[in-house]
Enzyme design. Structure first.
Site, PDB file in Angstrom:
ATOM      1  N   ASN A  93      -6.940   4.260   4.193  1.00  0.00           N
ATOM      2  CA  ASN A  93      -5.873   3.256   4.153  1.00  0.00           C
ATOM      3  C   ASN A  93      -4.890   3.617   3.024  1.00  0.00           C
ATOM      4  O   ASN A  93      -4.628   2.834   2.117  1.00  0.00           O
ATOM      5  CB  ASN A  93      -6.433   1.840   3.974  1.00  0.00           C
ATOM      6  CG  ASN A  93      -5.371   0.783   4.267  1.00  0.00           C
ATOM      7  OD1 ASN A  93      -5.123  -0.107   3.477  1.00  0.00           O
ATOM      8  ND2 ASN A  93      -4.706   0.894   5.398  1.00  0.00           N
ATOM      9  N   ALA A 141       1.155   4.608  -1.369  1.00  0.00           N
ATOM     10  CA  ALA A 141       1.910   5.520  -2.252  1.00  0.00           C
ATOM     11  C   ALA A 141       1.110   5.907  -3.497  1.00  0.00           C
ATOM     12  O   ALA A 141       1.324   6.991  -4.059  1.00  0.00           O
ATOM     13  CB  ALA A 141       3.231   4.863  -2.645  1.00  0.00           C
ATOM     14  N   GLY A 142       0.190   5.044  -3.917  1.00  0.00           N
ATOM     15  CA  GLY A 142      -0.639   5.377  -5.080  1.00  0.00           C
ATOM     16  C   GLY A 142      -1.531   6.580  -4.795  1.00  0.00           C
ATOM     17  O   GLY A 142      -1.662   7.492  -5.615  1.00  0.00           O
ATOM     18  N   HIS A 143      -2.140   6.594  -3.598  1.00  0.00           N
ATOM     19  CA  HIS A 143      -2.975   7.740  -3.222  1.00  0.00           C
ATOM     20  C   HIS A 143      -2.123   9.009  -3.110  1.00  0.00           C
ATOM     21  O   HIS A 143      -2.528  10.085  -3.532  1.00  0.00           O
ATOM     22  CB  HIS A 143      -3.636   7.500  -1.851  1.00  0.00           C
ATOM     23  CG  HIS A 143      -4.626   6.379  -1.828  1.00  0.00           C
ATOM     24  ND1 HIS A 143      -4.398   5.195  -1.168  1.00  0.00           N
ATOM     25  CD2 HIS A 143      -5.856   6.268  -2.368  1.00  0.00           C
ATOM     26  CE1 HIS A 143      -5.450   4.407  -1.298  1.00  0.00           C
ATOM     27  NE2 HIS A 143      -6.340   5.022  -2.017  1.00  0.00           N
ATOM     28  N   VAL A 185       0.378   2.927  -9.374  1.00  0.00           N
ATOM     29  CA  VAL A 185       1.684   2.818  -8.710  1.00  0.00           C
ATOM     30  C   VAL A 185       1.867   1.361  -8.293  1.00  0.00           C
ATOM     31  O   VAL A 185       0.938   0.724  -7.787  1.00  0.00           O
ATOM     32  CB  VAL A 185       1.762   3.762  -7.495  1.00  0.00           C
ATOM     33  CG1 VAL A 185       3.093   3.603  -6.766  1.00  0.00           C
ATOM     34  CG2 VAL A 185       1.579   5.216  -7.939  1.00  0.00           C
ATOM     35  N   SER A 229      -5.291  -1.118  -1.209  1.00  0.00           N
ATOM     36  CA  SER A 229      -5.561  -1.276   0.221  1.00  0.00           C
ATOM     37  C   SER A 229      -5.796  -2.742   0.557  1.00  0.00           C
ATOM     38  O   SER A 229      -5.607  -3.161   1.702  1.00  0.00           O
ATOM     39  CB  SER A 229      -6.789  -0.463   0.607  1.00  0.00           C
ATOM     40  OG  SER A 229      -6.556   0.884   0.320  1.00  0.00           O
TER      41      SER A 229
END
Ligand code: PAF
Length: 281
Positions: free
Chosen positions: A35, A38-40, A180, A190
């Site tokens: 899921n 933008a952080g990932h 983020v 998520s």
């Protein structure tokens, strides 16, 4: 991007990489539960700067969820995740089934010490960090990376895994990724997708409240207990059910006793969604 569902194929693929063959390159690993937001993706991009083979994993790890938590409804968006990872330039994705990663009940586990794992998140999610540490150790054994990235939004997870790697002398550099945030300050997660429109509008309060606590402490007001109580009261008055707001030492998340760097962390439930956040002071 190559997608591997079995331990055998990811091992075979990685043993043939320039990183493994020359001994000079670095496999950089970003474990996730999918899921992806933008952080990932920021972690994937950061990973690229730290090595020449970027490996991501997607695995929703049952071991780190307690009965009654959101394991079943944890969002699973594999096709969209693959597109994002491809666009981010990830080289290999390891996405095992439960049967592949846990072909028999996982009875050998990593049990982090209570002083790290039974406080804060661990107090409200007993066994959570045992589940996290166990799966991460297993993923490390499979991928054998030289570096791994973990977002600081899960600050306690970052601390526990850094301590695990240090104490076991694993030859893996643990690299933090900055949190983020959405434009209104809400940390990307998520679980944000579970929020109703009204809850989503309220959710940034958690970050703004932590910001205020951090600003007050930076200004020299060190009455941590008072700040924690005031922040919890504000959350309660605004319809949240707070689990904790706590000012702790960054290094080990124990209560501040000296001038070492601090972090203020919070977890609170808004409707049916539990949100966590933190700010380094
Ligand atoms: O942060 C997460 O997404 C998970 O806790 C992790 C590190 C992938 C382990 O399942």
């Amino acid at each position: 991007m190559q997608i591997h569902q079995s331990i055998a194929t990811i091992r075979e693929a990685l043993s043939g990489t320039p990183a493994a063959l020359s001994g000079a390159g670095r496999i950089v690993f970003v474990p996730t539960m999918g899921n992806l937001h933008a952080g990932h993706i920021a972690l994937m991009q950061q990973a690229r700067a730290h090595g020449n083979v970027v490996v991501a994993s997607i695995f929703v790890n049952r071991l780190q969820f307690r009965p009654g938590e959101d394991f079943e409804k944890y969002p699973r968006t594999f096709a969209a995740d693959c597109e994002k990872l491809l666009a981010a330039g990830v080289d290999h994705l390891f996405a095992p089934s439960e049967a592949e990663l846990y072909p028999e009940p996982q009875q050998y586990v990593i049990e982090p010490p209570a002083k790290h794992a039974s406080i804060l998140e661990g107090e409200f999610r007993p066994g959570h960090f045992c589940g996290v540490a166990t799966v991460v150790m297993k993923l490390f054994a499979i991928i054998q990376p030289q570096a791994a990235l973990f977002g600081k939004k899960d600050f306690q997870q970052f601390m526990v895994l850094s301590a695990m790697v240090r104490e076991f002398a694993l030859p893996i550099e643990i690299i933090p990724g900055e949190t983020v945030r959405a434009a209104d300050g809400l940390a990307l997660s998520s679980r944000n997708g579970f929020l109703s429109a009204t809850e989503r509008a309220e959710a940034p309060r958690l970050f703004h409240l932590l910001q205020r606590v951090a600003t007050t402490i930076r200004a020299g007001n060190l009455d941590y207990t008072k700040h924690e109580a005031a922040a919890k009261a504000e959350l309660q008055d605004s319809g949240w059910i707070p689990d904790y707001v706590a000012v702790r030492k960054r290094i080990d998340l124990q209560s501040p006793t000296d001038r070492s760097p601090l972090v203020v962390l919070a977890a609170a439930r808004l409707g049916n969604t539990r949100l966590i956040d933190n700010i380094e002071i």
